[in-house]
Design an enzyme around this catalytic site. Structure first.
Site: not given
Ligand SMILES: Cc1ncc(C[n+]2csc(CCOP(=O)(O)OP(=O)(O)O)c2C)c(N)n1
Ligand SMILES: [Mg+2]
Lengths: 163, 565
Positions: B43, B105-106, B155, B473
């Site tokens: 979703e 439920f749900q 529903k 990052m």
């Molecule tokens: C759902 C979610 N969980 C955690 C984060 C924290 N976060 C921000 S950037 C990142 C790393 C992203 O890794 P990747 O997709 O490999 O991109 P890169 O920075 O290596 O280009 C994380 C864990 C986030 N922004 N969103």
């Protein structure tokens, strides 16, 4: 600074929770809150007292205005206004304290609305600081229970808050 | 009634996933052909598809999810749209009215869960209200400062055995909601005078220009004045990326020249931007010499973090149009000499540190090179849907967006997993356009199951996976603030993305050398009817620069690993 904000709200399920939610979500404080339908049953009138500097109050009123259910918002403290709160206070009243409480209540124009051999319940209406003053004036009397309605407010003069 | 109302609202696609509480609605969907339903695999993806459609077109997207887990799975997508002010209508199924509150439920209290992340929400308590509620939901989502609206439908409200008079309202009237349609003329006049008197002005514009459809006005005003323009992450494409007057994105990973210009400016014209903490850096040190004019549709955005000297509440398009007229008619014109000196200064900044990254002699690819190649191969005209991480910042910095509504990313919430469903939402509605999903090996795995949806609906998205084999990052912050202790930012068990793509019935490509990149990318984009997953191995240790020094002013930046301003 303490502020009294009055809000006209659609009288719909969920509307109140949006207002309350806004305050907690944005970390604004609520000192008291009252709400009841108005003469127009589709509208509720809500009064919040809060504290904050001008910037915070400005944000509060702006965010309240943004809520879809909110019809009108006014910061009553910006102009001349009247505020009232109702308190009911149950006190131990036996022996010498009994007369003393009665006298203090009279001075504050409180009414004794319930009596038992050992207790008085006093009703007092006024601005919040008057209610506070009454509590301090009670001195050594034993307070058993306090209920306060929270503040309601209305502007002085011909100004009204209407949709 | 739900489906009919959506059709009457002009909705072509809805994105969703069925479940018990929605079975009546799904049956109604089955028995008509006007509204097409796209079946996702999770979703969250449905909400991102609807959201991206809205970002690309300005019209509200629609997601349909069932009660309970369906609704909670949609929460991330609703929050994503809310943070970026994206119009969206999310219809959530609910248990039967008489069961509400009984932990049926749900059952989840979706009105409660979604309250802080919606512009508004409706719960249907009388079936005959459905058309009017749907009309209101679209109206609220799309007008004023846009945002997501949830419509929660028990529903029994969709039961086919009950029949009601159906009429879709032509107009909406809400006594408590009337968004402004134009700015205050007196304020606009004052602002224009200030604008014309400026010696070191900057036009700082955000997502409000994109969603407010005001790009043409911005370009016209900027040209008349010859003032520099910087865009926020959300505002990219609002002003052409290749234009000489464009000085890049600003903020945490903004360009050197944009952040320097902001810091030294004497006048900032902010349009549809919100002085977000990722832009301003330390608020107490923010742009010490600048006067601020702030145009925004949302009064609550004005003077929220930075006090505006001239606040103007109104839609960007109408206000800018009025300014253009005033500037055109004004006897007073910008101080050409001062503006020339200002441009000389900006150009000096630009040549000193602008748009720079280091390549070495090895064939190891820099992520920036990949984005520059993407920009070249697609002529700056692709829809670029990004995930979240370093790759997102590189895409924002190095892709030259020439048109609005083509840069689609989760700026406010920073939702990893947004990119692929977003690209799908765009591709669905623009089947012939080049749609790229710029992602990382971390982000793509958050909604990778949607490769299956892409197969079902033939969505030829091009996935540009900047594979640095790490949560880049996160690792960058660990390098800079935690003495390179790479706590859980490393992925030791990456799948073979080429095989994975193939398993879903798509084309996979692995690129490891820069010398192979251009040919591979051209080949991928030439496959008009295939999804291509380009797994591109890039330098693992690259950082995003410039990067503002935390709590400093706008001009305090790291420019490389060792150099700072
Ligand atoms: C759902 C979610 N969980 C955690 C984060 C924290 N976060 C921000 S950037 C990142 C790393 C992203 O890794 P990747 O997709 O490999 O991109 P890169 O920075 O290596 O280009 C994380 C864990 C986030 N922004 N969103
Ligand atoms: Mg990565």
């Amino acid at each position: 600074m303490r502020r009294i904000i009055s809000v006209l709200l659609e009288n719909e399920p969920g509307a109140l929770s949006r207002v309350v939610g806004l305050f907690s979500q944005r970390n604004y404080n609520i000192e008291s809150l009252t709400v009841a339908p108005t003469d127009d049953a589709t509208l509720s009138r809500l009064t919040v007292t809060t504290v904050g500097d001008d910037r915070v109050i400005e944000q509060i009123t702006k965010h309240l205005n943004k809520l879809i259910d909110v019809v009108k918002v006014v910061d009553l403290t910006e102009g001349e206004h009247i505020e009232r709160e109702l308190m009911m206070i149950k006190l131990k009243a036996s022996g010498a304290a009994r007369a003393e409480i009665k006298r203090t209540a009279d001075i504050f124009r409180g009414q004794i609305i319930d009596v038992t051999p050992n207790t008085y319940t006093v009703q007092l209406i006024g601005a919040s600081d008057k209610l506070d003053a009454f509590i301090s004036a009670l001195g050594t009397a034993t307070i058993m229970e306090v209920v306060r309605s929270g503040v309601s407010g209305i502007a002085r003069g011909e100004k009204t808050l209407s949709p | 009634m739900v489906v009919r109302a959506l059709h009457d609202e002009g909705v072509k696609y809805i994105y969703g996933y069925p479940g018990g509480a929605l079975l009546h609605v799904y049956d109604a969907l089955f028995r008509q052909e006007d509204v097409q339903h796209i079946l996702v695999r999770h979703e969250q993806a449905a909400t991102h598809m609807a959201d991206a459609y809205a970002r690309a077109t300005g019209k509200a997207g629609v997601a349909l999810v069932t009660s309970g887990p369906g609704a909670t799975n949609a929460v991330t997508g609703i929050a994503t749209a809310y943070m970026d002010s994206i119009p969206m209508v999310v219809i959530t199924g609910q248990v039967m009215s008489h069961l509400i509150g009984e932990d049926a439920f749900q059952e989840t209290d979706m009105m409660g869960i979604s309250r802080p992340i919606v512009k508004h929400s409706f719960s249907v308590s009388r079936a005959e209200d459905i058309p009017a509620i749907i009309k209101k939901a679209f109206h609220i989502a799309q007008s004023g400062r846009p945002g997501p609206v949830v419509v929660d439908i028990p529903k029994d409200m969709t039961s086919p055995t009950e029949r009601y008079e159906y009429e879709y309202p032509k107009t909406v009237k809400l006594r408590s909601y009337s968004p402004v349609t134009r700015g205050h003329s007196g304020q606009i006049k004052k602002a224009t005078d200030l604008l014309l008197a400026a010696k070191r002005p900057v036009l700082y514009t955000g997502g409000g220009v994109i969603m407010g459809n005001a790009s043409a006005e911005l370009i016209q005003l900027a040209r008349m004045l010859n003032y520099p323009v910087t865009n926020t992450l959300m505002g990219l494409g609002g002003f052409p990326g290749t234009d000489r007057q464009f000085i890049g994105m600003l903020g945490m990973h903004g360009s050197y020249e944009a952040n320097m210009a902001m810091h030294h400016s004497d006048l900032i014209l902010a349009v549809g931007a919100r002085f977000d903490d990722r832009v301003t850096n330390g608020l107490d040190k923010f742009c010490p010499t600048a006067k601020i004019i702030h145009i925004d549709i949302d009064p609550a955005s004005i003077s929220k973090t930075v006090k505006a000297d001239i606040p103007i509440v109104g839609p960007a398009q109408a206000v800018l149009a009025e300014m253009i007229e005033l500037v055109g008619a004004s006897k007073k014109q910008p101080d050409a000499a001062a503006i020339k000196t200002w441009w000389d200064q900006i150009d000096e900044w630009r040549t000193r540190h602008g748009g720079r990254y280091r390549t070495d002699d090895s064939d190891k690819m820099k992520p920036q090179q990949v984005i520059e190649m993407l920009s070249k191969v697609t002529n700056g005209d692709a829809y670029v849907c990004s995930d979240v991480g370093q790759h997102q910042m590189f895409a924002a910095q190095y892709y030259k967006f020439n048109k609005p509504n083509r840069w689609i990313n989760s700026g406010g919430l920073g939702t990893m997993g947004f990119g692929l469903p977003a690209a799908m939402g765009v591709q669905m509605n623009f089947p012939d356009a080049d749609v790229a999903c710029v992602t990382g090996e971390g982000s793509i795995q958050m909604n990778i199951q949607e490769l299956s949806t892409c197969k079902q609906y033939d969505l030829p998205v091009k996935i540009i996976n900047l594979n640095n084999q790490s949560l880049g990052m996160v690792r960058q912050w660990q390098d800079m603030n935690y003495e390179s202790r790479h706590s859980h930012s490393y992925m030791k068990s990456l799948p073979d993305f080429v095989k994975l793509a193939e398993a879903y019935g798509h084309v996979g490509m692995k690129v490891e050398k820069y010398s192979d990149l251009e040919a591979a990318m051209r080949e991928a984009f030439a496959m008009k009817d295939r999804l291509v997953f380009m797994d591109i191995y890039v330098d693992q240790f690259e950082h995003v620069y410039p990067m503002q020094v935390p709590r400093g002013s706008m001009r305090d930046m790291w420019l490389t690993k060792t150099e700072r301003t």
